[in-house]
Design an enzyme around this catalytic site. Structure first.
Site, PDB file in Angstrom:
ATOM      1  N   ARG A 225       0.849  -1.190   0.000  1.00  0.00           N
ATOM      2  CA  ARG A 225       0.000   0.000   0.000  1.00  0.00           C
ATOM      3  C   ARG A 225       0.884   1.239   0.000  1.00  0.00           C
ATOM      4  O   ARG A 225       1.903   1.284   0.697  1.00  0.00           O
ATOM      5  CB  ARG A 225      -0.909   0.035   1.239  1.00  0.00           C
ATOM      6  CG  ARG A 225      -2.070  -0.943   1.232  1.00  0.00           C
ATOM      7  CD  ARG A 225      -3.130  -0.599   0.181  1.00  0.00           C
ATOM      8  NE  ARG A 225      -4.283  -1.483   0.231  1.00  0.00           N
ATOM      9  CZ  ARG A 225      -4.452  -2.580  -0.517  1.00  0.00           C
ATOM     10  NH1 ARG A 225      -3.530  -2.930  -1.403  1.00  0.00           N
ATOM     11  NH2 ARG A 225      -5.541  -3.317  -0.399  1.00  0.00           N
ATOM     12  N   HIS A 273      -1.356  -0.366  -9.741  1.00  0.00           N
ATOM     13  CA  HIS A 273      -1.982  -1.242  -8.744  1.00  0.00           C
ATOM     14  C   HIS A 273      -2.517  -2.523  -9.397  1.00  0.00           C
ATOM     15  O   HIS A 273      -3.714  -2.819  -9.314  1.00  0.00           O
ATOM     16  CB  HIS A 273      -3.112  -0.495  -8.004  1.00  0.00           C
ATOM     17  CG  HIS A 273      -3.465  -1.139  -6.689  1.00  0.00           C
ATOM     18  ND1 HIS A 273      -3.842  -0.429  -5.563  1.00  0.00           N
ATOM     19  CD2 HIS A 273      -3.519  -2.445  -6.314  1.00  0.00           C
ATOM     20  CE1 HIS A 273      -4.104  -1.261  -4.571  1.00  0.00           C
ATOM     21  NE2 HIS A 273      -3.910  -2.497  -5.002  1.00  0.00           N
TER      22      HIS A 273
HETATM   23  P1  NAP Z   1      -1.585 -11.208   5.460  1.00  0.00           P
HETATM   24  O1  NAP Z   1      -1.717 -12.657   5.139  1.00  0.00           O
HETATM   25  O2  NAP Z   1      -2.509 -10.602   6.456  1.00  0.00           O
HETATM   26  O3  NAP Z   1      -0.067 -10.978   5.937  1.00  0.00           O
HETATM   27  C1  NAP Z   1       0.370  -9.804   6.522  1.00  0.00           C
HETATM   28  C2  NAP Z   1       1.811  -9.984   6.987  1.00  0.00           C
HETATM   29  O4  NAP Z   1       2.311  -8.727   7.446  1.00  0.00           O
HETATM   30  C3  NAP Z   1       1.957 -10.969   8.153  1.00  0.00           C
HETATM   31  O5  NAP Z   1       3.151 -11.712   8.019  1.00  0.00           O
HETATM   32  C4  NAP Z   1       2.047 -10.030   9.353  1.00  0.00           C
HETATM   33  O6  NAP Z   1       2.764 -10.533  10.466  1.00  0.00           O
HETATM   34  C5  NAP Z   1       2.840  -8.885   8.763  1.00  0.00           C
HETATM   35  N1  NAP Z   1       2.637  -7.658   9.547  1.00  0.00           N
HETATM   36  C6  NAP Z   1       1.494  -6.986   9.797  1.00  0.00           C
HETATM   37  N2  NAP Z   1       1.723  -5.897  10.546  1.00  0.00           N
HETATM   38  C7  NAP Z   1       3.063  -5.899  10.787  1.00  0.00           C
HETATM   39  C8  NAP Z   1       3.919  -5.031  11.505  1.00  0.00           C
HETATM   40  N3  NAP Z   1       3.472  -3.947  12.149  1.00  0.00           N
HETATM   41  N4  NAP Z   1       5.232  -5.335  11.559  1.00  0.00           N
HETATM   42  C9  NAP Z   1       5.714  -6.444  10.921  1.00  0.00           C
HETATM   43  N5  NAP Z   1       4.955  -7.304  10.229  1.00  0.00           N
HETATM   44  C10 NAP Z   1       3.638  -7.027  10.159  1.00  0.00           C
HETATM   45  O7  NAP Z   1      -1.709 -10.339   4.139  1.00  0.00           O
HETATM   46  P2  NAP Z   1      -1.488 -10.792   2.605  1.00  0.00           P
HETATM   47  O8  NAP Z   1      -2.657 -11.545   2.120  1.00  0.00           O
HETATM   48  O9  NAP Z   1      -0.148 -11.418   2.502  1.00  0.00           O
HETATM   49  O10 NAP Z   1      -1.500  -9.361   1.902  1.00  0.00           O
HETATM   50  C11 NAP Z   1      -0.575  -8.357   2.248  1.00  0.00           C
HETATM   51  C12 NAP Z   1      -0.971  -7.027   1.653  1.00  0.00           C
HETATM   52  O11 NAP Z   1      -0.737  -7.012   0.248  1.00  0.00           O
HETATM   53  C13 NAP Z   1      -2.455  -6.675   1.749  1.00  0.00           C
HETATM   54  O12 NAP Z   1      -2.794  -6.185   3.020  1.00  0.00           O
HETATM   55  C14 NAP Z   1      -2.610  -5.619   0.666  1.00  0.00           C
HETATM   56  O13 NAP Z   1      -2.406  -4.344   1.220  1.00  0.00           O
HETATM   57  C15 NAP Z   1      -1.484  -5.945  -0.303  1.00  0.00           C
HETATM   58  N6  NAP Z   1      -1.983  -6.362  -1.639  1.00  0.00           N
HETATM   59  C16 NAP Z   1      -1.637  -5.635  -2.730  1.00  0.00           C
HETATM   60  C17 NAP Z   1      -2.053  -6.039  -3.972  1.00  0.00           C
HETATM   61  C18 NAP Z   1      -1.629  -5.298  -5.209  1.00  0.00           C
HETATM   62  O14 NAP Z   1      -2.140  -5.581  -6.290  1.00  0.00           O
HETATM   63  N7  NAP Z   1      -0.702  -4.384  -5.142  1.00  0.00           N
HETATM   64  C19 NAP Z   1      -2.849  -7.172  -4.115  1.00  0.00           C
HETATM   65  C20 NAP Z   1      -3.186  -7.889  -2.986  1.00  0.00           C
HETATM   66  C21 NAP Z   1      -2.741  -7.474  -1.731  1.00  0.00           C
HETATM   67  P3  NAP Z   1       2.268 -11.855  11.245  1.00  0.00           P
HETATM   68  O15 NAP Z   1       2.702 -12.983  10.340  1.00  0.00           O
HETATM   69  O16 NAP Z   1       3.005 -11.832  12.497  1.00  0.00           O
HETATM   70  O17 NAP Z   1       0.774 -11.735  11.394  1.00  0.00           O
HETATM   71  C1  GLV Z   2      -5.459  -5.378  -3.611  1.00  0.00           C
HETATM   72  O1  GLV Z   2      -4.783  -4.425  -3.464  1.00  0.00           O
HETATM   73  C2  GLV Z   2      -5.906  -6.223  -2.542  1.00  0.00           C
HETATM   74  O2  GLV Z   2      -5.785  -5.847  -1.374  1.00  0.00           O
HETATM   75  O3  GLV Z   2      -6.398  -7.329  -2.855  1.00  0.00           O
END
Ligand code: NAP
Ligand code: GLV
Length: 310
Positions: A225, A273
């Site tokens: 983000r 994005h």
């Molecule tokens: P997720 O499964 O919730 O994983 C989040 C990770 O971040 C976990 O490992 C968590 O730690 C860690 N985390 C959270 N807060 C933290 C902090 N303060 N300090 C250190 N580590 C922290 O999320 P995901 O499904 O992998 O997705 C991640 C992000 O990708 C989404 O939230 C979204 O913003 C982004 N995204 C972007 C796109 C795009 O097209 N650009 C698409 C999809 C998603 P723990 O393991 O300890 O819980």
């Molecule tokens: C895209 O940015 C998502 O959070 O799936």
């Protein structure tokens, strides 16, 4: 059962309604946008729903985000405190994210920008490849998507390190966790990939002090983000050459304003994005499966912890 779909894009709303109806034949799925009357629904599915949805629609038992991130839901306000918020888990995004990030890392490691410059100048010259052992790739955030990115890059033989809030164990990845470990993690990142959710704890985390902890000449990839990054601090690090470059898929303001410096910065690569887009059919299958579980009184995964913001 009634399911309301609140997505700002009309075609996407329609697609979600069709896919959910196909998955849950007994259900009535209908689109909603601000200004529409509401009524009663059991479940809501959407992106940036806005407080008006929750005032207009009664009877909701859960809200499903059409993205992996939920800052778009929590940041809008209006979500009732006791309404379960459930996010997408992978649903075809992990492969996209792993490919996007691998493309950037491989392109850098193989110095493709320099070879492209040489082609423009008709120069035939082999460049010394960087020592692989010193080409540390850091993945910040080791959740569903971050773990897939880290595992894929480790499979290519890069020395991968990952950072998360709580301890993680991923084959081939050196894992760090907790605030005290952050400086040591950053010091070994020749490339840093941001895969963190946007929460109160991560907003503005990537500032000048943070960037100064990366090795001189490091490269940043932000696919998480835009709000994680203080953009002026990033621009200063790029202008000075302290950072070699950045690939940015997400921004503080989207669409990125046409006058923004990122567009023309010689060290910045911009995408709109798209690192991992929501695949509606696959995502609707996941949401429908969870609705069936909820109807049976079973627990579901992907439930957002509202106190952490992800
Ligand atoms: P997720 O499964 O919730 O994983 C989040 C990770 O971040 C976990 O490992 C968590 O730690 C860690 N985390 C959270 N807060 C933290 C902090 N303060 N300090 C250190 N580590 C922290 O999320 P995901 O499904 O992998 O997705 C991640 C992000 O990708 C989404 O939230 C979204 O913003 C982004 N995204 C972007 C796109 C795009 O097209 N650009 C698409 C999809 C998603 P723990 O393991 O300890 O819980
Ligand atoms: C895209 O940015 C998502 O959070 O799936």
């Amino acid at each position: 059962m009634r399911i309301v779909v609140a997505h700002p894009d009309a075609a996407t709303r329609q697609q979600w309604c069709s896919e959910i109806s196909a998955q849950l034949p007994g259900a009535t799925a209908f689109g909603w946008q601000p200004g529409d009357s509401g009524g009663v629904a059991d479940y809501a599915i959407g992106w940036r729903p806005g407080a008006e949805l929750f005032a207009a629609v009664r009877g909701l038992r859960a809200f499903f985000s059409t993205g992996a991130g939920v800052d778009n839901v929590l940041g809008q306000g209006g979500l009732p405190a006791d309404l379960p918020l459930i996010r997408l888990e992978d649903a075809g995004m992990a492969q996209q994210m792993a490919e996007y990030c691998s493309y950037e890392v491989i392109r850098l490691y193989h110095q493709r920008a320099r070879y492209e410059q040489q082609q423009r100048e008709h120069i035939w010259r082999e460049l010394e490849p960087p020592a692989r052992a010193g080409f540390g790739v850091g993945v910040m955030g080791l959740g569903v998507l971050g773990a897939a990115v880290a595992g894929t890059l480790a499979g290519f033989g890069y020395p991968v390190r990952g950072y998360s809030r709580s301890p993680r164990d991923i084959a081939g990845v050196t894992c760090f966790s907790g605030a005290a470990a952050l400086p040591g993690f950053l010091a070994g990142c020749r490339v840093l990939i941001l895969m963190l959710p946007l929460t109160p704890a991560t907003t503005g985390l990537v500032d000048g002090d943070f960037l100064a902890r990366l090795p001189r000449g490091a490269y940043l990839v932000n696919v998480a983000r835009g709000g994680l990054v203080i953009e002026d601090d990033l621009l200063a690090a790029l202008d000075s050459g302290r950072l070699a470059g950045a690939t940015l898929d997400v921004f503080g303001q989207e669409p990125l304003p046409s006058g923004h410096r990122f567009w023309d910065h010689p060290r910045v690569r911009v995408t709109p994005h798209i690192a991992a887009i929501t695949l509606v059919a696959e995502s609707a299958r996941q949401v429908a499966a969870k609705i069936r579980q909820l109807e049976l009184g079973e627990p579901v995964t992907g439930l957002v912890d509202r106190s952490r913001g992800y």
